[in-house]
Design a protein around this motif. Structure first.
Motif, PDB file in Angstrom:
ATOM      1  N   GLY A   1     -10.726 -21.738  54.787  1.00  0.00           N
ATOM      2  CA  GLY A   1     -11.696 -21.966  55.656  1.00  0.00           C
ATOM      3  C   GLY A   1     -12.946 -21.168  55.624  1.00  0.00           C
ATOM      4  O   GLY A   1     -13.945 -21.534  56.151  1.00  0.00           O
ATOM      5  N   ASP A   2     -12.951 -19.920  54.890  1.00  0.00           N
ATOM      6  CA  ASP A   2     -14.161 -19.180  54.779  1.00  0.00           C
ATOM      7  C   ASP A   2     -15.045 -19.849  53.824  1.00  0.00           C
ATOM      8  O   ASP A   2     -14.605 -20.113  52.680  1.00  0.00           O
ATOM      9  CB  ASP A   2     -13.649 -18.012  54.269  1.00  0.00           C
ATOM     10  N   LEU A   3     -16.242 -20.103  54.162  1.00  0.00           N
ATOM     11  CA  LEU A   3     -17.387 -20.756  53.406  1.00  0.00           C
ATOM     12  C   LEU A   3     -17.613 -20.083  52.198  1.00  0.00           C
ATOM     13  O   LEU A   3     -18.177 -20.597  51.206  1.00  0.00           O
ATOM     14  CB  LEU A   3     -18.263 -21.184  54.340  1.00  0.00           C
ATOM     15  N   THR A   4     -17.264 -18.641  52.096  1.00  0.00           N
ATOM     16  CA  THR A   4     -17.621 -17.933  50.714  1.00  0.00           C
ATOM     17  C   THR A   4     -16.350 -17.838  50.075  1.00  0.00           C
ATOM     18  O   THR A   4     -16.540 -17.166  48.911  1.00  0.00           O
ATOM     19  CB  THR A   4     -18.086 -16.438  51.611  1.00  0.00           C
TER      20      THR A   4
ATOM     21  N   GLY B   1     -16.457 -22.740  48.637  1.00  0.00           N
ATOM     22  CA  GLY B   1     -17.562 -22.585  48.687  1.00  0.00           C
ATOM     23  C   GLY B   1     -18.574 -23.310  47.684  1.00  0.00           C
ATOM     24  O   GLY B   1     -19.633 -23.879  47.720  1.00  0.00           O
ATOM     25  N   GLU B   2     -17.738 -23.522  46.371  1.00  0.00           N
ATOM     26  CA  GLU B   2     -18.358 -24.345  45.509  1.00  0.00           C
ATOM     27  C   GLU B   2     -18.463 -25.881  45.848  1.00  0.00           C
ATOM     28  O   GLU B   2     -19.369 -26.584  45.443  1.00  0.00           O
ATOM     29  CB  GLU B   2     -17.327 -24.365  44.203  1.00  0.00           C
ATOM     30  N   ALA B   3     -17.328 -26.355  46.714  1.00  0.00           N
ATOM     31  CA  ALA B   3     -17.275 -27.562  47.188  1.00  0.00           C
ATOM     32  C   ALA B   3     -18.544 -27.946  48.067  1.00  0.00           C
ATOM     33  O   ALA B   3     -19.089 -28.844  47.924  1.00  0.00           O
ATOM     34  CB  ALA B   3     -15.990 -27.957  47.965  1.00  0.00           C
TER      35      ALA B   3
ATOM     36  N   VAL C   1     -22.448 -17.981  49.256  1.00  0.00           N
ATOM     37  CA  VAL C   1     -22.527 -16.685  48.500  1.00  0.00           C
ATOM     38  C   VAL C   1     -22.776 -17.010  47.075  1.00  0.00           C
ATOM     39  O   VAL C   1     -22.260 -17.947  46.547  1.00  0.00           O
ATOM     40  CB  VAL C   1     -21.188 -16.082  48.786  1.00  0.00           C
ATOM     41  N   ARG C   2     -23.453 -15.934  46.256  1.00  0.00           N
ATOM     42  CA  ARG C   2     -23.590 -16.099  45.013  1.00  0.00           C
ATOM     43  C   ARG C   2     -22.349 -15.893  44.105  1.00  0.00           C
ATOM     44  O   ARG C   2     -21.380 -14.964  44.639  1.00  0.00           O
ATOM     45  CB  ARG C   2     -24.435 -15.006  44.652  1.00  0.00           C
TER      46      ARG C   2
END
Length: 491
Positions: free
Chosen positions: A439-442, A447-449, A459-460
């Motif tokens: 659930g952490d968006l990083t 994050g890729e989705a 995040v990069r």
């Protein structure tokens, strides 16, 4: 299976890290179909101690009836082998790695009761799933916690995804002792450590004391809704296709977890979710009844008139069931008409995958593709386009359970050629250690989705470090009975 006392005892007998299973609808009762291929054969002996040869005769008789490759069984198998070795000797071309259609997945276990319980999500466990990582330059290993089951002793003790365990009960883990340490007794003291970017392991003085219990594992770990850039993104982490609470005394009729998924999609629909990320990276499969329900909550323009998948069995089973069921309709599984289906709001679905995404998970990917854009993010899946049934001795004289491959599946377009796995639309490798919370968006896969949906990176994407790519020696997920399961309940 997590930290289980039995795992080290039967692990050498397992013929695969993945099994297949599926729940055949409208099965008749055993007394309605006997004699037929639908009736598992029991031992014919009535007195005396059970011998290996008796077990082997029982194994062979059932394999001749229902095994997908029953026409390729050896003409004169060696009945003097121990049952696990005898079962292995029957499997079609299993050692030929050049053949993608060989039998990689049939399974045998000394306890049919434990086999069925684990298929129902129940086992003796502390509640953690982990990967075993080598510590470079030493003979030591460490455990990297992949996730912690809800309502488990490990969760109550404070263990979390991303934790590193270097010692159990005061002893450093090595490649030769970790299985014994994790399977001796029920009480464990885990010593935790941090990992530097160079891969160095630094023990941090923290310990967690945990006891193993018989745990019913809830497969629905997390659901969330994110509103980003005008998009409503639903996210679900699902680890096993299991309809509900295991019943050791009869048919599996409880639908607790199916109902939980249905309630989640009801909330998604009510909140106007128009993008979906389904996290199946650790899901090895399970009951096809649950995979049918899940796909029916997601698919675009699907209902009970649309084909989810079809089955191909051996000629003996096919002929008999065609006769009993008045034609070939039993080989087709339709979607369900689900009031909480959100497909009308979706143009696509993102599915997070790994090398442990198998069977019923792949069935969802394959079954949805004729109806919508399915994009996978992660790494290549297992490649399990076949399923199995659980067979035990109904007279309970023989304690073994077998899970032979009995059918091949295809989607509504007849596609079944994913024996090498589904290659991801976007490859993203999860780090070996230091995984971020679900659930952490990083978190890299989620994050890729989100980036593919919104065009915004949380995040990069960093270059892999030494610690990200430590050699993996195994995982508790490899020991989960029923892993890679598309499970057909035998009548």
């Amino acid at each position: 299976m997590s930290f289980i006392n039995a795992s080290a005892l039967w692990r050498p007998l397992l013929l695969s890290t993945v099994v297949a299973s599926l729940c055949l609808t409208s099965c008749k009762k055993q007394d309605d179909v006997s004699p037929s291929v639908l009736t598992p054969l029991s031992s014919t002996a009535t007195t005396g101690a059970v011998t290996d040869q008796e077990v082997n005769d029982w194994i062979l008789a059932n394999m001749k009836q229902v095994y997908l490759w029953n026409d390729k069984l050896p003409a004169s198998p060696n009945r003097n082998l121990a049952p696990a070795q005898f079962f292995a000797s029957l499997l079609f071309d299993r050692a030929n790695t050049a053949n993608p259609d060989r039998d990689r997945f049939s399974w045998i276990q000394p306890s049919a009761d434990e086999l069925r319980a684990s298929l129902g999500g129940q086992s003796k466990s502390t509640g953690i799933e982990y990967r075993v990582l080598a510590r470079p330059g030493t003979s030591n290993v460490m455990l990297s916690v992949l996730y912690v089951h809800l309502n488990s002793p490990a969760l109550r003790a404070g263990l979390r995804r991303g934790d590193i365990i270097t010692r159990v009960n005061g002893q450093l883990l090595t490649g030769t002792n970790y299985l014994d340490l994790l399977s001796t007794g029920d009480a464990f003291t885990f010593a935790l450590a941090n990992v530097t970017g160079s891969g160095a392991i630094v023990e941090n003085g923290q310990v967690r004391q945990v006891s193993a219990v018989v745990l019913q594992q809830d497969p629905v770990l997390l659901d969330s809704v994110y509103t980003i850039g005008g998009r409503k993104i639903g996210y679900v982490v699902y680890t096993q296709f299991n309809p509900g609470l295991y019943n050791p005394n009869g048919p599996q009729t409880d639908e607790t977890y199916d109902n939980k998924l249905n309630a989640i999609f009801a909330r998604f629909k009510q909140q106007g979710v128009n993008e979906l990320v389904l996290d199946l990276r650790y899901n090895p499969g399970g009951y096809v009844s649950s995979s049918t329900r899940l796909a029916s909550l997601i698919g675009k323009n699907v209902d009970a008139s649309k084909v989810f998948y079809t089955q191909q069995w051996n000629n003996l089973v096919t002929t008999e069931l065609d006769r009993q069921r008045n034609g070939a309709g039993w080989r087709t599984q339709k979607f369900m008409t689900m009031p909480n289906n959100i497909g009308a709001n979706l143009s696509r679905v993102f599915i997070l995958t790994s090398g442990r995404t198998a069977s019923a998970s792949e069935l969802v990917i394959n079954g949805l593709r004729p109806f919508m854009d399915v994009r996978t993010i992660g790494t290549t899946t297992v490649g399990k386009n076949v399923g199995s049934i659980t067979i035990d001795d109904r007279r309970k004289r023989i304690q073994w359970g077998i899970q032979p491959i009995t059918f091949r599946s295809a989607n509504a377009q007849g596609v079944s050629d994913y024996g090498a796995g589904f290659v991801p639309s976007v490859e993203v490798r999860e780090p070996s250690v230091g995984m971020k919370a679900f659930g952490d968006l990083t978190e890299p896969l989620l994050g890729e989705a989100v980036f593919r949906i919104t065009g915004t990176r949380m995040v990069r994407r960093a270059a892999p470090t030494v610690a990200d790519q430590l050699p993996e020696l195994g995982s508790s997920l490899d020991q989960k009975t029923g892993g890679g399961n598309m499970f057909i309940e035998w009548p």
